[in-house]
Design a protein around this motif. Structure first.
Motif, PDB file in Angstrom:
ATOM      1  N   GLN A 199      -5.880  15.614   8.906  1.00 26.56           N
ATOM      2  CA  GLN A 199      -4.121  15.001   9.084  1.00 26.56           C
ATOM      3  C   GLN A 199      -3.892  13.951   9.493  1.00 26.56           C
ATOM      4  OE1 GLN A 199      -4.479  16.288  13.090  1.00 26.56           O
ATOM      5  NE2 GLN A 199      -2.434  17.860  13.600  1.00 26.56           N
ATOM      6  N   TRP A 200      -4.551  12.654  10.115  1.00 27.13           N
ATOM      7  CA  TRP A 200      -3.923  11.915   9.967  1.00 27.13           C
ATOM      8  C   TRP A 200      -3.807  10.884   8.875  1.00 27.13           C
ATOM      9  CZ3 TRP A 200      -8.033   9.625  14.521  1.00 27.13           C
ATOM     10  CH2 TRP A 200      -7.801   9.779  15.804  1.00 27.13           C
ATOM     11  N   PHE A 201      -4.879  11.145   8.145  1.00 25.90           N
ATOM     12  CA  PHE A 201      -4.477  10.851   6.258  1.00 25.90           C
ATOM     13  C   PHE A 201      -3.235  11.425   5.602  1.00 25.90           C
ATOM     14  CE2 PHE A 201      -4.171  10.821   1.835  1.00 25.90           C
ATOM     15  CZ  PHE A 201      -4.790   9.719   0.940  1.00 25.90           C
ATOM     16  N   LEU A 202      -2.805  12.760   6.120  1.00 23.69           N
ATOM     17  CA  LEU A 202      -1.936  13.249   5.495  1.00 23.69           C
ATOM     18  C   LEU A 202      -0.277  12.696   6.128  1.00 23.69           C
ATOM     19  CD1 LEU A 202      -2.902  16.540   5.237  1.00 23.69           C
ATOM     20  CD2 LEU A 202      -2.036  15.153   2.880  1.00 23.69           C
ATOM     21  N   ARG A 203      -0.649  11.963   7.852  1.00 26.08           N
ATOM     22  CA  ARG A 203       0.096  11.669   8.636  1.00 26.08           C
ATOM     23  C   ARG A 203       0.760  10.375   8.023  1.00 26.08           C
ATOM     24  NH1 ARG A 203       0.018  13.391  13.801  1.00 26.08           N
ATOM     25  NH2 ARG A 203       0.661  15.390  13.341  1.00 26.08           N
ATOM     26  N   TYR A 204      -0.739   8.647   7.894  1.00 25.93           N
ATOM     27  CA  TYR A 204      -0.744   8.437   8.368  1.00 25.93           C
ATOM     28  C   TYR A 204      -0.746   7.445   6.439  1.00 25.93           C
ATOM     29  CZ  TYR A 204      -0.413   8.869  12.954  1.00 25.93           C
ATOM     30  OH  TYR A 204       0.070   9.544  14.505  1.00 25.93           O
ATOM     31  N   GLY A 205      -1.572   8.243   6.032  1.00 27.05           N
ATOM     32  CA  GLY A 205      -2.126   7.384   4.398  1.00 27.05           C
ATOM     33  C   GLY A 205      -0.731   6.710   3.503  1.00 27.05           C
ATOM     34  N   ASP A 206       0.057   6.987   3.671  1.00 28.12           N
ATOM     35  CA  ASP A 206       1.358   6.334   3.073  1.00 28.12           C
ATOM     36  C   ASP A 206       0.806   4.803   4.023  1.00 28.12           C
ATOM     37  OD1 ASP A 206       1.731   7.882   0.616  1.00 28.12           O
ATOM     38  OD2 ASP A 206       3.636   8.620   1.418  1.00 28.12           O
ATOM     39  N   GLU A 207       1.403   4.941   5.283  1.00 26.59           N
ATOM     40  CA  GLU A 207       1.538   3.251   6.200  1.00 26.59           C
ATOM     41  C   GLU A 207       0.462   2.557   5.459  1.00 26.59           C
ATOM     42  OE1 GLU A 207       3.683   3.092   8.564  1.00 26.59           O
ATOM     43  OE2 GLU A 207       5.179   4.912   8.569  1.00 26.59           O
ATOM     44  N   ILE A 208      -0.846   3.320   5.677  1.00 22.86           N
ATOM     45  CA  ILE A 208      -2.043   2.632   5.600  1.00 22.86           C
ATOM     46  C   ILE A 208      -1.972   2.316   4.449  1.00 22.86           C
ATOM     47  CG2 ILE A 208      -4.670   2.324   5.405  1.00 22.86           C
ATOM     48  CD1 ILE A 208      -3.129   2.728   8.226  1.00 22.86           C
ATOM     49  N   TYR A 209      -1.729   2.939   2.791  1.00 26.57           N
ATOM     50  CA  TYR A 209      -1.587   1.791   1.646  1.00 26.57           C
ATOM     51  C   TYR A 209      -1.012   0.639   1.364  1.00 26.57           C
ATOM     52  CZ  TYR A 209      -0.202   1.729  -2.344  1.00 26.57           C
ATOM     53  OH  TYR A 209      -0.202   1.562  -4.659  1.00 26.57           O
ATOM     54  N   LYS A 210       0.793   1.095   1.904  1.00 23.96           N
ATOM     55  CA  LYS A 210       1.663  -0.113   2.334  1.00 23.96           C
ATOM     56  C   LYS A 210       1.682  -1.260   2.506  1.00 23.96           C
ATOM     57  CE  LYS A 210       5.444   3.340   1.903  1.00 23.96           C
ATOM     58  NZ  LYS A 210       6.324   4.224   2.334  1.00 23.96           N
ATOM     59  N   PHE A 211       1.095  -0.897   4.155  1.00 26.04           N
ATOM     60  CA  PHE A 211       0.179  -1.869   5.089  1.00 26.04           C
ATOM     61  C   PHE A 211      -0.714  -2.532   3.930  1.00 26.04           C
ATOM     62  CE2 PHE A 211      -3.373  -4.004   7.343  1.00 26.04           C
ATOM     63  CZ  PHE A 211      -2.663  -4.985   7.836  1.00 26.04           C
ATOM     64  N   LEU A 212      -1.977  -2.200   3.611  1.00 24.65           N
ATOM     65  CA  LEU A 212      -2.857  -2.795   2.451  1.00 24.65           C
ATOM     66  C   LEU A 212      -2.203  -3.422   1.331  1.00 24.65           C
ATOM     67  CD1 LEU A 212      -5.601  -0.404   2.486  1.00 24.65           C
ATOM     68  CD2 LEU A 212      -5.825  -2.754   3.603  1.00 24.65           C
ATOM     69  N   VAL A 213      -0.754  -2.931   0.428  1.00 24.29           N
ATOM     70  CA  VAL A 213      -0.295  -3.778   0.212  1.00 24.29           C
ATOM     71  C   VAL A 213       0.253  -4.576   0.226  1.00 24.29           C
ATOM     72  CG1 VAL A 213       1.488  -3.452  -2.292  1.00 24.29           C
ATOM     73  CG2 VAL A 213      -0.293  -2.046  -1.689  1.00 24.29           C
TER      74      VAL A 213
END
Length: 177
Positions: A9-23
């Motif tokens: 659930q967290w991956f679906l909700r925050y996965g894009d945010e985590i990806y962008k942060f890491l980029v």
């Protein structure tokens, strides 16, 4: 809800945010493995999550530490490899990959990489991810006042970098405009 379902659930909700942060944090768009590592670590440490911070804040803390660890491992790998192996194993982007990045994003990535780590971290969290000073302080384990002062100084440093580029600094990329 079991642990795996919660992390999904967290991956679906925050996965894009985590990806962008890491980029933004790493300066490379090739961070899928790091994103996966963040959520694996979150699953393994879920019992330690006390709920005092928002899940997003907790995940961003894990992402930051994962990126720092990744950078350390890269430095160690580079140090250990023989010089001929370093020439063969080129981790720089191909021209095609660079063209895929939007020019403004590319300049932002380059500018962020010019900053010292503390400035880069606070700019990504406060300026790009739009986290509050409190959330940023929790992630960086700083006081809110240190976040605010560092953010102000980072903005000033970033402005200096952009002014330098406008005057023709950093080579042909700016002069060709």
């Amino acid at each position: 809800m079991d642990k795996k379902a919660l992390i999904e659930q967290w991956f679906l909700r925050y996965g894009d945010e985590i990806y962008k942060f890491l980029v933004y944090y790493t300066g490379t768009a090739d961070v899928e493995d790091l994103v996966q590592e963040v959520f694996i670590k979150a699953l393994q440490a879920l019992d330690l999550f006390e709920g005092r911070a928002q899940p997003k804040t907790w995940l961003l803390s894990i992402a930051r530490n994962t990126a720092i660890d990744h950078r350390r491992k890269q430095r160690l790998r580079k140090w250990l490899l023989d010089s001929w192996l370093q020439d063969v194993r080129d981790e720089r982007k191909t021209p095609e990959e660079w063209l895929d990045l939007h020019e403004e994003q590319h300049e932002l990535y380059r500018s962020l990489q010019q900053l010292k780590p503390a400035f880069r971290e606070v700019l990504i969290l406060r300026g790009i991810k739009e986290l509050s000073a409190r959330e940023t302080a929790d992630i960086l384990q700083w006081s809110e006042s240190k976040v605010n002062v560092t953010y102000h100084r980072a903005l000033k440093a970033m402005k200096g970098i952009w002014q330098f580029r406008e005057k023709g600094g950093f080579g042909d990329a700016v002069k060709a405009r």
